[in-house]
Design a protein around this motif. Sequence first.
Motif, PDB file in Angstrom:
ATOM      1  N   ARG A 161      14.077  13.928  13.174  1.00  0.00           N
ATOM      2  CA  ARG A 161      14.745  14.874  12.291  1.00  0.00           C
ATOM      3  C   ARG A 161      14.147  14.884  10.883  1.00  0.00           C
ATOM      4  N   ALA A 162      13.965  13.707  10.323  1.00  0.00           N
ATOM      5  CA  ALA A 162      13.558  13.613   8.905  1.00  0.00           C
ATOM      6  C   ALA A 162      12.066  13.841   8.691  1.00  0.00           C
ATOM      7  N   GLY A 163      11.261  13.679   9.745  1.00  0.00           N
ATOM      8  CA  GLY A 163       9.827  13.911   9.598  1.00  0.00           C
ATOM      9  C   GLY A 163       9.038  12.637   9.330  1.00  0.00           C
ATOM     10  N   THR A 164       7.994  12.774   8.486  1.00  0.00           N
ATOM     11  CA  THR A 164       7.028  11.692   8.303  1.00  0.00           C
ATOM     12  C   THR A 164       7.150  11.059   6.920  1.00  0.00           C
ATOM     13  N   VAL A 165       7.024   9.748   6.872  1.00  0.00           N
ATOM     14  CA  VAL A 165       7.066   9.034   5.600  1.00  0.00           C
ATOM     15  C   VAL A 165       5.933   8.013   5.559  1.00  0.00           C
ATOM     16  N   GLU A 166       5.330   7.850   4.388  1.00  0.00           N
ATOM     17  CA  GLU A 166       4.303   6.817   4.215  1.00  0.00           C
ATOM     18  C   GLU A 166       4.973   5.493   3.890  1.00  0.00           C
ATOM     19  N   VAL A 167       4.514   4.455   4.538  1.00  0.00           N
ATOM     20  CA  VAL A 167       5.034   3.111   4.259  1.00  0.00           C
ATOM     21  C   VAL A 167       3.864   2.149   4.091  1.00  0.00           C
ATOM     22  N   GLU A 168       4.190   0.944   3.640  1.00  0.00           N
ATOM     23  CA  GLU A 168       3.176  -0.090   3.478  1.00  0.00           C
ATOM     24  C   GLU A 168       3.647  -1.344   4.184  1.00  0.00           C
ATOM     25  N   TYR A 169       2.807  -1.856   5.058  1.00  0.00           N
ATOM     26  CA  TYR A 169       3.132  -3.085   5.775  1.00  0.00           C
ATOM     27  C   TYR A 169       2.488  -4.269   5.079  1.00  0.00           C
ATOM     28  N   ARG A 170       3.265  -5.301   4.893  1.00  0.00           N
ATOM     29  CA  ARG A 170       2.695  -6.567   4.453  1.00  0.00           C
ATOM     30  C   ARG A 170       2.361  -7.337   5.722  1.00  0.00           C
ATOM     31  N   VAL A 171       1.162  -7.911   5.778  1.00  0.00           N
ATOM     32  CA  VAL A 171       0.765  -8.644   6.978  1.00  0.00           C
ATOM     33  C   VAL A 171       1.095 -10.128   6.817  1.00  0.00           C
ATOM     34  N   ALA A 172       1.988 -10.619   7.681  1.00  0.00           N
ATOM     35  CA  ALA A 172       2.407 -12.026   7.683  1.00  0.00           C
ATOM     36  C   ALA A 172       1.517 -12.798   8.661  1.00  0.00           C
ATOM     37  N   PRO A 173       1.505 -14.120   8.542  1.00  0.00           N
ATOM     38  CA  PRO A 173       0.624 -14.929   9.397  1.00  0.00           C
ATOM     39  C   PRO A 173       0.886 -14.740  10.885  1.00  0.00           C
ATOM     40  N   ILE A 174      -0.097 -15.123  11.694  1.00  0.00           N
ATOM     41  CA  ILE A 174       0.021 -15.083  13.156  1.00  0.00           C
ATOM     42  C   ILE A 174       1.271 -15.845  13.577  1.00  0.00           C
ATOM     43  N   GLY A 175       2.096 -15.217  14.406  1.00  0.00           N
ATOM     44  CA  GLY A 175       3.286 -15.892  14.926  1.00  0.00           C
ATOM     45  C   GLY A 175       4.474 -15.918  13.991  1.00  0.00           C
ATOM     46  N   ALA A 176       4.350 -15.317  12.799  1.00  0.00           N
ATOM     47  CA  ALA A 176       5.457 -15.334  11.836  1.00  0.00           C
ATOM     48  C   ALA A 176       6.695 -14.660  12.427  1.00  0.00           C
ATOM     49  N   GLN A 177       7.860 -15.189  12.062  1.00  0.00           N
ATOM     50  CA  GLN A 177       9.119 -14.592  12.516  1.00  0.00           C
ATOM     51  C   GLN A 177       9.733 -13.686  11.458  1.00  0.00           C
ATOM     52  N   THR A 178       9.257 -13.804  10.227  1.00  0.00           N
ATOM     53  CA  THR A 178       9.775 -12.984   9.143  1.00  0.00           C
ATOM     54  C   THR A 178       8.610 -12.503   8.276  1.00  0.00           C
ATOM     55  N   ARG A 179       8.932 -11.564   7.397  1.00  0.00           N
ATOM     56  CA  ARG A 179       7.920 -10.980   6.505  1.00  0.00           C
ATOM     57  C   ARG A 179       7.295 -12.035   5.605  1.00  0.00           C
ATOM     58  N   GLY A 180       8.073 -13.012   5.206  1.00  0.00           N
ATOM     59  CA  GLY A 180       7.575 -14.037   4.297  1.00  0.00           C
ATOM     60  C   GLY A 180       6.823 -15.156   5.014  1.00  0.00           C
ATOM     61  N   GLY A 181       6.659 -15.031   6.321  1.00  0.00           N
ATOM     62  CA  GLY A 181       5.891 -16.032   7.054  1.00  0.00           C
ATOM     63  C   GLY A 181       6.742 -16.910   7.949  1.00  0.00           C
ATOM     64  N   GLY A 182       8.062 -16.819   7.794  1.00  0.00           N
ATOM     65  CA  GLY A 182       8.959 -17.486   8.722  1.00  0.00           C
ATOM     66  C   GLY A 182       9.087 -18.993   8.541  1.00  0.00           C
TER      67      GLY A 182
END
Length: 186
Positions: A161-182
């Motif tokens: 419905r809302a269409g397209t939005v630009e976002v930015e992904y932060r890349v967390a370490p391999i196997g991380a469970q959270t954005r901050g690295g878990g």
Amino acid sequence: MKLKPIALVAASLCLAALTAQAQPLVQAQQAAAPGMALVPVVDKANAAQSFKLGPLVIEAPWARATPGGARVAGGFMKITNTGKLADRLIGGTLPVAGGVEVHEMSVSGTVMKMRRLADGLEIKPGQSVELKPGGHHLMFMELRSGLKAGETIKGTLVFLRAGTVEVEYRVAPIGAQTRGGGHSHH
Ligand SMILES: [Cu+2]
């Protein structure tokens, strides 16, 4: 038919990428004293970003770094619908990916199952949906290059419905469970 083995390989890689280190997080949550408020520690580098599209608020998108040669990666975020109408996350784009799919992961007995949600993921009015390891997630397919921890990657999300939005992904370490690295910082 020719594509089937490739799809299976991608699915098993995805499972491995998404299930690693699930246990410590569960233990950490259980260890918290009941009734005690958990105050998140936010350092500047991990400060969560949010993106708005009409009534939708997309918070803290992150992705997992990929081990060498991996062709798929998981993408996670929280999406809140502050509007009066339901919407659906149906896909997106990422420059280094051949495609972006909406996936669901569930546990049946001891078996983790993953499937593509062809109709996308519904976000009901007034509700939040969290895409996280072990649950709903975006799957970045056919990666042309790996994702490295600490990188920031621009992409788009597409809603019915809302269409397209630009976002930015932060890349967390391999196997991380959270954005901050878990894991906690000492
Ligand atoms: Cu997946």
